[in-house]
Design a protein around this motif. Structure first.
Motif, PDB file in Angstrom:
ATOM      1  N   UNK A 173       0.775  -1.224   0.000  1.00  0.00           N
ATOM      2  CA  UNK A 173       0.000   0.000   0.000  1.00  0.00           C
ATOM      3  C   UNK A 173       0.807   1.275   0.000  1.00  0.00           C
ATOM      4  N   UNK A 174       2.137   1.195  -0.253  1.00  0.00           N
ATOM      5  CA  UNK A 174       2.978   2.382  -0.236  1.00  0.00           C
ATOM      6  C   UNK A 174       3.947   2.313  -1.402  1.00  0.00           C
ATOM      7  N   UNK A 175       4.482   3.473  -1.766  1.00  0.00           N
ATOM      8  CA  UNK A 175       5.571   3.487  -2.731  1.00  0.00           C
ATOM      9  C   UNK A 175       6.897   3.401  -1.991  1.00  0.00           C
ATOM     10  N   UNK A 176       7.935   2.923  -2.692  1.00  0.00           N
ATOM     11  CA  UNK A 176       9.245   2.707  -2.102  1.00  0.00           C
ATOM     12  C   UNK A 176      10.299   3.385  -2.963  1.00  0.00           C
ATOM     13  N   UNK A 177      11.445   3.668  -2.356  1.00  0.00           N
ATOM     14  CA  UNK A 177      12.510   4.362  -3.071  1.00  0.00           C
ATOM     15  C   UNK A 177      13.364   3.399  -3.885  1.00  0.00           C
ATOM     16  N   UNK A 178      12.772   2.357  -4.413  1.00  0.00           N
ATOM     17  CA  UNK A 178      13.462   1.443  -5.327  1.00  0.00           C
ATOM     18  C   UNK A 178      12.422   0.810  -6.236  1.00  0.00           C
ATOM     19  N   UNK A 179      12.876   0.274  -7.348  1.00  0.00           N
ATOM     20  CA  UNK A 179      12.009  -0.415  -8.283  1.00  0.00           C
ATOM     21  C   UNK A 179      12.146  -1.914  -8.139  1.00  0.00           C
ATOM     22  N   UNK A 180      11.267  -2.636  -8.804  1.00  0.00           N
ATOM     23  CA  UNK A 180      11.325  -4.099  -8.715  1.00  0.00           C
ATOM     24  C   UNK A 180      12.611  -4.649  -9.316  1.00  0.00           C
ATOM     25  N   UNK A 181      13.239  -3.917 -10.260  1.00  0.00           N
ATOM     26  CA  UNK A 181      14.490  -4.390 -10.834  1.00  0.00           C
ATOM     27  C   UNK A 181      15.696  -4.053  -9.964  1.00  0.00           C
ATOM     28  N   UNK A 182      15.490  -3.338  -8.851  1.00  0.00           N
ATOM     29  CA  UNK A 182      16.589  -3.061  -7.925  1.00  0.00           C
ATOM     30  C   UNK A 182      16.838  -4.201  -6.959  1.00  0.00           C
ATOM     31  N   UNK A 183      15.958  -5.206  -6.948  1.00  0.00           N
ATOM     32  CA  UNK A 183      16.085  -6.290  -5.982  1.00  0.00           C
ATOM     33  C   UNK A 183      17.044  -7.377  -6.446  1.00  0.00           C
ATOM     34  N   UNK A 184      17.601  -7.262  -7.658  1.00  0.00           N
ATOM     35  CA  UNK A 184      18.432  -8.341  -8.193  1.00  0.00           C
ATOM     36  C   UNK A 184      19.656  -8.574  -7.309  1.00  0.00           C
ATOM     37  N   UNK A 185      20.459  -7.534  -7.096  1.00  0.00           N
ATOM     38  CA  UNK A 185      21.701  -7.712  -6.333  1.00  0.00           C
ATOM     39  C   UNK A 185      21.440  -8.021  -4.857  1.00  0.00           C
TER      40      UNK A 185
END
Length: 739
Positions: free
Chosen positions: A8-20
């Motif tokens: 329910x919130x926005x975050x300071x990263x995108x889904x493609x930032x979770x790779x590393x």
């Protein structure tokens, strides 16, 4: 990109930032799983003892939990590497995986609490004469595992607080475009727009205050950070990019720039000379005595600009023996001898470093201040007997307070009644005014001219110091008509055109290569923002691949290789916009390539100028808006401004759009070839007189920050001087003898 929306919130990263992060966590969990499984097998006899039922059950639960977490994070790693920066549909399952991962996180915390109680509390109750001697070793292994997992959880919780978007206003970030809203709907809820802007402004202000620890300080500090926060809020409130998007965008722009350089070299041309174009006034001629004297003076006075960086710069230049030499010359216990040195405590480290770099003796230092706070920079007043001059030198940017001074980049009229149309950098003007008060209070210039009445006044500085030097020279020009100012790597957001023209008679600036500072102004920043969105929108690679390729490209460029990966870009019919769509939970149907512009932003491209002129007919915005960038102007804080703040807001926006330039006559040192190394630069350098209009864009390249460093500029100038003097000597020897 865009920002991830989950829970329910926005975050300071995108889904493609979770790779590393997911990849590292997966490897860690796999290692923990193998370690616990190996320990369980090794201590299997101890786990069958009467006193180890809780331990064996805990080990089994941890193995099952680690197996599930490893599988989930491996899936997150795989999905985050799919799609492209703007093509988010292949990564849609990540949101659901994160929800499941959060459930496992809660269960993991419960298991760790149980493990902590058993390992650090209950283990003291184990009988000492147990039939399982290995049980204590197993408990020790559990203690280490529990401690390692708690450390990991602490980092995870810290990351959650860091990457949580404090604005968390999803709808406002998607369609934050009040001008287009009013055109379409005829009315708008002013409270929503104003609240989103104020929330973004408040977040940036708190960030700066936390970093600078300004709680409890005076109102001057709070006003400065409020102004910087306002600038950042204006720049980023209408975008939905995250930090890694900026890194990927800079890599893509660097790749684009290197490809352009390669094409120009193929045609026998150079990118920087092409950029100068008609704005190059003339080639710097070392055969001409006036040019030669100017360059010689620049080379001589740069030591004072370097010396103001004091002991950190001296150690940086002498990595092997710098500390030992500095310690040998320290003046411990001699503080009372130096009443003319301000804010240098202890063993006079700053003064010692200054003297080691400039070779000044104590007698020739009239006054030195090393105080560094907001709108206060270290400066020096000294005598130069070789050039018969009194030198005022300013230090450049070195602390975070200096960065804030740089970022207080709105314009302010200079306090000279004869020049009311002169506008200068506000932060640097405040700094110069505090320096002038200190100079007058201590009678520094009067003392210096009493000791050397025939000497001329020379003011120098590097980076932030160059801006302060230029503004001070403008203020002192009437009192000291023959003064000269030398600006090394000046900022491009220093003077308006009238003031820049005025300084051509007594200010000389020198900048090197792709130095970003000379190009750093609001208009160029808006261009850079637009270019970043363009390359991100056109790239067809995953972000993790872009980042890895960028690291390899930078390293290869550093060591003289020309490695460059394919861009895989594609052109689009619509123009990119800095307004981005937020990433949803994956329920929407998306095209193969999702544009980063909302429909309202598309409408805004057509009506921004018309609306702004209609709102206030008494202010002409036309000359203030850069051509082809008017649609990228600052977002309007409120479509219906309140009477008490509307004029101030419009005037602030007007000041940000006024074109600003570097000071004086400008010497541009240009690299002509690509034979380069990080530690040994053998490129040919050409020296040109160039116009202030040459620096109309920020060139993203590997050298944009390196070329701003004071030692790089000094070494390059020394290299050019030696080469040109050798050429002149060779030409003189080759000429026939004139009788």
């Amino acid at each position: 990109m865009p920002a991830l929306v989950a829970f329910g919130r926005t975050w300071e990263f995108g889904s493609d930032d979770l790779f590393f992060p997911a990849l590292i966590s997966t490897l860690f969990r796999m290692s923990a799983f193998i370690g616990i499984l190996g320990g369980t097998l090794y201590f299997r006899e101890a786990l069958t003892c009467q006193d180890s039922h809780l331990l064996s059950g805990l080990a089994g639960a941890l193995l099952c939990m680690l197996a599930l977490i490893t599988i989930i994070e491996a899936c997150i790693t795989g999905f985050s590497a799919r799609g492209t920066i703007v093509r988010t549909k292949p990564r849609a399952p990540i949101v659901h995986l994160l929800h499941f991962r959060f459930l496992l996180f809660l269960i993991e915390v419960v298991l760790l609490i149980i493990g902590t109680v058993f390992a650090y509390v209950s283990q003291t109750e184990l009988p000492s004469n147990t039939d399982c001697p290995d049980l204590f070793k197993a408990v020790l292994l559990v203690q280490l595992s529990v401690a390692a997992n708690w450390i990991l959880i602490v980092f995870l919780v810290a990351a959650i607080f860091i990457y949580l978007d404090p604005c968390h206003c999803y709808s406002a970030k998607v369609n934050y475009n009040p001008v287009a809203r009013r055109v379409r709907n005829g009315d708008v809820d002013e409270t929503v727009v104003e609240t989103q802007w104020r929330l973004s402004h408040s977040v940036w202000e708190k960030r700066f205050k936390v970093v600078c620890c300004v709680a409890g300080r005076d109102e001057t500090h709070h006003l400065a950070y409020r102004e910087v926060a306002e600038m950042f809020a204006h720049m980023f409130c209408d975008t939905n990019v995250v930090l890694s998007d900026l890194a990927a965008g800079f890599i893509l722009l660097q790749r684009e720039h290197l490809a352009k350089e390669a094409r120009l070299r193929t045609n026998g041309r150079n990118d920087e000379t092409e950029a100068d174009g008609d704005n190059m006034l003339a080639s710097f001629d070392f055969n001409f005595e006036e040019d030669r004297v100017v360059f010689k003076n620049l080379l001589h006075y740069i030591k004072y600009a370097l010396g103001m960086y004091t002991w950190p710069f001296y150690i940086y230049q002498n990595l092997l023996c710098g500390v030992c030499k500095l310690c040998y010359h320290l003046k411990c216990g001699e503080r009372s001898r130096y009443s003319n040195v301000h804010k240098d405590y202890g063993c006079m480290c700053h003064l010692t470093g200054l003297q080691q770099i400039t070779e000044l003796n104590d007698v020739d230092i009239v006054y030195a201040s090393f105080e560094n706070s907001l709108f206060k920079v270290p400066f020096l007043v000294c005598l130069d007997h070789e050039m018969q001059s009194i030198v005022i030198a300013f230090r450049g940017t070195l602390s975070f307070q200096d960065v804030v001074t740089d970022l207080t980049a709105s314009t302010k009229p200079i306090p000279l009644p004869n020049y009311p149309d002169f506008l200068v950098h506000k932060g640097m003007l405040k700094t110069v005014q505090s320096v002038m008060e200190e100079l007058e209070e201590n009678g520094c210039l009067e003392t210096a001219f009493n000791r050397a009445s025939s000497y001329k006044l020379v003011i120098v500085g590097h980076s932030l110091g160059s801006g302060c030097a230029c503004i001070l020279s403008i203020l002192l020009k009437q009192k000291y008509p023959d003064l000269t100012c030398y600006c090394y790597s000046p900022t491009g957001a220093l003077l308006n055109e009238a003031a820049a023209i005025f300084t051509e008679d007594f200010v000389t600036s020198v900048t090197l290569g792709k130095d970003f500072a000379a190009r750093l102004n609001f208009a160029n920043t808006v261009k850079l923002k637009s270019d970043l969105v363009r390359v991100l929108e056109s790239c067809r690679k995953p972000k993790c691949q872009i980042l890895m390729e960028g690291i390899l490209e930078t390293l290869s460029n550093c060591f003289g290789r020309s490695l460059m990966f394919e861009q895989h870009s594609q052109r689009h019919r619509r123009s990119p916009s800095p307004t981005a769509l937020s990433e949803t939970d994956g329920d929407e149907d998306q095209e193969e390539h999702s544009p980063l512009v909302s429909e309202e932003a598309e409408e805004n491209l057509k009506c921004r100028n018309r609306i702004r002129v209609v709102e206030r007919t008494d202010i002409d915005f036309t000359p203030l808006i850069v051509p082809h960038l008017s649609s990228l102007a600052l977002p309007v804080r409120s479509t219906i401004p309140s009477p008490e703040n509307s004029l101030n807001e419009l005037q602030a926006a007007e000041q940000r759009l006024i074109p600003l330039y570097p000071p004086g006559r400008i010497i541009h040192l240009v690299y002509m070839d690509s034979t380069k190394r990080c530690f040994c630069d053998s490129r040919q350098v050409v020296t040109n007189w160039c116009s202030r209009y040459s620096f109309d864009s920020i060139d993203v390249s590997p050298e944009m920050f390196r070329d701003h460093l004071p030692d790089v500029l000094s070494n390059t100038m020394n290299k050019v001087w030696k080469e040109k003097m050798k050429e002149l000597d060779d030409n003189a020897v080759g000429r026939p003898f004139d009788v």
